[in-house]
Design an enzyme around this catalytic site. Structure first.
Site, PDB file in Angstrom:
ATOM      1  N   TYR A  79     -11.702   3.702 -20.781  1.00 21.92           N
ATOM      2  CA  TYR A  79     -12.955   4.120 -20.318  1.00 21.92           C
ATOM      3  C   TYR A  79     -14.065   3.068 -20.867  1.00 21.92           C
ATOM      4  O   TYR A  79     -15.148   2.721 -20.236  1.00 21.92           O
ATOM      5  CB  TYR A  79     -13.289   5.398 -20.728  1.00 21.92           C
ATOM      6  CG  TYR A  79     -12.640   6.481 -19.641  1.00 21.92           C
ATOM      7  CD1 TYR A  79     -13.460   6.641 -18.704  1.00 21.92           C
ATOM      8  CD2 TYR A  79     -11.180   6.772 -19.637  1.00 21.92           C
ATOM      9  CE1 TYR A  79     -13.053   7.603 -17.585  1.00 21.92           C
ATOM     10  CE2 TYR A  79     -10.897   7.871 -18.788  1.00 21.92           C
ATOM     11  CZ  TYR A  79     -11.789   8.011 -17.615  1.00 21.92           C
ATOM     12  OH  TYR A  79     -11.199   8.860 -16.515  1.00 21.92           O
ATOM     13  N   GLU A  91      -8.124  14.914 -17.885  1.00 17.69           N
ATOM     14  CA  GLU A  91      -6.841  14.070 -17.533  1.00 17.69           C
ATOM     15  C   GLU A  91      -5.824  14.281 -18.718  1.00 17.69           C
ATOM     16  O   GLU A  91      -4.869  14.305 -18.514  1.00 17.69           O
ATOM     17  CB  GLU A  91      -7.322  12.542 -17.461  1.00 17.69           C
ATOM     18  CG  GLU A  91      -8.150  12.264 -16.205  1.00 17.69           C
ATOM     19  CD  GLU A  91      -8.767  11.031 -16.259  1.00 17.69           C
ATOM     20  OE1 GLU A  91      -8.759  10.245 -17.053  1.00 17.69           O
ATOM     21  OE2 GLU A  91      -9.837  10.806 -15.453  1.00 17.69           O
TER      22      GLU A  91
END
Length: 405
Positions: free
Chosen positions: A95, A137
């Site tokens: 990310y 997630e």
């Protein structure tokens, strides 16, 4: 939680990002692949060529900024993206580079208009949104691995059988190479295949809907061969599967994923599919028919003609065995043989008049799957019919998140 000043800046500049979303998306992916070329192994390069991935990114950034104080408002988008991230193996450590690259793309496209204050605010917003994705997630990873027959990452499956369903569609029956149990799934979900195509520098990852009801000791996916046409390139993976993968070959597969599933209520059900969009809906149809209490079902399928019509005979057999199904077929380019045998109900496309004439009630759950133009037209028709948005469910075989805007 974000501070008020950051929220105000993000929400006030979100429309500007929307206006320049395509350019930001293009710049973002160019920078990202320069920084991390290994991500070519993850992102769909065909969608990159078509510009769909760039468009989806721009939309997602704008939507997240607009709803930064209430991410529940875009919960369907977040869940859909998180399911795909889990399926392809996106991890928390990836990310930061995405965030850095996104902010650089915004600055490159907007120039001096992207002040340090604006970039700082969007940096904080990205961190906040990324944390929400990472948390969801991680939960999906844990649930997937811990379920009976579940696994993390990719697991090799053997192609036990190939069956031609139409001139364009072939089904692949997959059994685990290790012979162990496999995870169940919900009708409407998909498998993710990692393809190592000869001559291609990078691996290619694709999602394919499971086309049979759960409960078997194998998975079945049904894949349309995507040929080159107009400005669209040939489907790299679909052609690889059709032409090169044979019975006995092995494919790396990640566990079933997806948020397009049946709702638990007693309303009638209307399935509306276009082309290869029949695959998840056929799985749903079979699943409903296995239930002790079945709702009233209308199954509408649209395709070019009988040559491209997958599962035609299978649906007919189910109709003969079950009185609660009404089936309708629309061909937009019927063959002379189709016209002579009258094996379809409407020549042309599905429209509101057709739906009103053939669907007993709009008080139903509508499940749609097909091309983007197909679904966009159906969703607009249903909204004109005043079907509530919460009863319109769809799966998009592309990265674009929201239809019917």
């Amino acid at each position: 939680m974000l501070d008020e000043k950051t929220i105000q800046i993000v929400q006030s500049t979100a429309p500007v990002l929307k206006e320049h979303s395509t350019a930001i998306g293009k710049r973002f992916y160019k920078l990202l692949f320069e920084k991390a070329p290994d991500l070519y192994n993850v992102f769909n390069q065909t969608n990159q060529k078509r510009g769909l991935q760039q468009e989806a990114l721009g939309y997602s950034v704008y939507a997240a900024g607009e709803h930064i104080t209430n991410l529940d408002a875009i919960k369907p988008v977040i869940e859909r993206i998180s399911q795909k991230h889990r399926a392809i193996g996106i991890k928390a450590e990836q990310y930061p580079v995405v965030g850095e690259t996104l902010l650089q793309a915004v600055k490159d496209v907007l120039g001096d208009a992207a002040t340090d204050e604006i970039i700082e605010a969007w940096g904080k917003a990205y961190g906040y949104i990324a944390d929400a994705f990472i948390e969801l997630e991680q939960k999906l990873y844990e649930e997937t691995k811990s379920q009976p027959g579940g696994w993390e990452g990719y697991r090799n499956f053997i192609v036990e059988k190939k069956v031609e369903e139409s001139d364009e569609v072939t089904s692949f029956y997959l059994k685990p190479e290790d012979g162990k149990a496999i995870a169940t799934y919900k009708a409407g979900q998909y498998l993710t295949i990692k393809a190592k195509v000869p001559g291609e520098k990078y691996t290619h990852i694709r999602h394919y809907s499971l086309s049979e009801a759960p409960g078997k000791d194998y998975y079945r996916i049904s894949v349309k061969r995507e040929d080159e046409h107009d400005s669209s390139p040939e489907g790299i993976v679909s052609n690889y599967l059709h032409k090169q993968i044979q019975t006995g070959n092995s494919l790396p597969v990640s566990a079933p994923a997806g948020d397009f599933v049946l709702q638990q209520d007693d309303l009638p059900v209307v399935f509306i599919s276009g082309g290869i969009g029949i695959t998840p809906l056929f799985s749903m149809l079979q699943t409903l028919l296995n239930e002790q209490t079945k709702p009233k079902i209308t199954f509408i399928h649209s395709t070019r003609n009988s040559k491209t019509h997958a599962f035609h005979e299978d649906v007919k057999q189910l109709i003969n065995e079950n009185s609660d199904i009404k089936s309708l077929v629309c061909y937009d380019s019927p063959t002379e043989e189709d016209k002579a045998s009258k094996n379809f109900d409407k020549e042309g496309y599905i429209d509101l008049d057709f739906l009103k004439s053939n669907v007993a009630t709009k008080e139903a759950n509508f499940y749609l799957c097909g091309s983007l133009p197909f679904m966009d037209a159906i969703i607009k028709a249903l909204r004109e019919w005043e079907v509530p948005s919460e009863r319109i469910h769809y799966e998009s075989f592309s990265p674009v998140a929201i239809l019917g805007e």
